[in-house]
Design a protein around this motif. Structure first.
Motif, PDB file in Angstrom:
ATOM      1  N   VAL A 214       0.846  -1.183   0.000  1.00 44.41           N
ATOM      2  CA  VAL A 214       0.000   0.000   0.000  1.00 44.41           C
ATOM      3  C   VAL A 214       0.882   1.234   0.000  1.00 44.41           C
ATOM      4  CG1 VAL A 214      -1.728   1.282   1.300  1.00 44.41           C
ATOM      5  CG2 VAL A 214      -1.801  -1.190   1.287  1.00 44.41           C
TER       6      VAL A 214
ATOM      7  N   GLN B  17      -6.074   1.607   4.831  1.00 48.53           N
ATOM      8  CA  GLN B  17      -5.452   0.415   4.262  1.00 48.53           C
ATOM      9  C   GLN B  17      -4.068   0.208   4.854  1.00 48.53           C
ATOM     10  OE1 GLN B  17      -6.929  -1.957   2.375  1.00 48.53           O
ATOM     11  NE2 GLN B  17      -5.044  -3.050   2.846  1.00 48.53           N
TER      12      GLN B  17
ATOM     13  N   CYS C  97     -12.305  -1.581   9.357  1.00 50.11           N
ATOM     14  CA  CYS C  97     -11.023  -1.855   8.691  1.00 50.11           C
ATOM     15  C   CYS C  97     -10.050  -2.682   9.529  1.00 50.11           C
ATOM     16  CB  CYS C  97     -10.397  -0.573   8.171  1.00 50.11           C
ATOM     17  SG  CYS C  97      -9.549   0.422   9.386  1.00 50.11           S
TER      18      CYS C  97
END
Length: 152
Positions: free
Chosen positions: A23, A91, A145
């Motif tokens: 990421v 993320q 998340c």
């Protein structure tokens, strides 16, 4: 101003590590001490459009970062994020949880910035939003998340 401090219990789920994805980290995020369990701190103060600036959001975030550091977390500190950068920062948190061997049952997430509620759902306002008709970030998606890192 919407300020959220969440401790998301992860010990309630049977963990299984998933392969971490690469990421990119937003340029305005700072990561410190990756050998410790992660915490995410997001401070949005420099808004565009119809939203007033929130100068105290940054100072509040700095205080939270110091507190979380003393509690043994490494802080992913992100300031003034657009919608895409907000997604990248969450993320990043998921990736660090997947890659680490952390035994903490909580993942601290702190947000200081504008927010709103629509039909019972709360939303975070990225700095790129000109008004409430622009894309917002669902608080529910932010809270989910960390669990993504461990769910089968």
């Amino acid at each position: 101003l919407l300020m959220i401090f969440m401790l998301i219990p992860l010990a309630l789920v049977r963990w299984r590590r998933r392969r971490a994805r690469e990421v990119t980290q937003p340029a305005n995020c700072q990561v410190d001490r990756p050998d410790r369990p992660p915490a995410l701190v997001i401070c949005n103060s420099k808004y565009e459009g119809n939203f007033d600036p929130l100068p105290w959001a940054m100072k509040d975030g700095e205080s939270i970062c110091r507190m979380l550091d003393k509690l043994g977390f490494h802080v992913i500190e992100c300031n003034n994020l657009s919608e895409s950068e907000l997604h990248q920062s969450t993320q990043r948190l998921v990736t660090e949880l997947q890659q680490g061997e952390f035994k903490t049952p909580v993942v601290p997430i702190y947000y200081a910035g504008h927010g709103t509620e629509v039909a019972g759902t709360q939303f975070l306002v990225p700095i790129s939003a000109k008004d409430y008709s622009d894309p917002l970030i669902s608080l529910d998606s932010l809270m989910e998340c960390p669990a993504k890192a461990y769910l089968e």
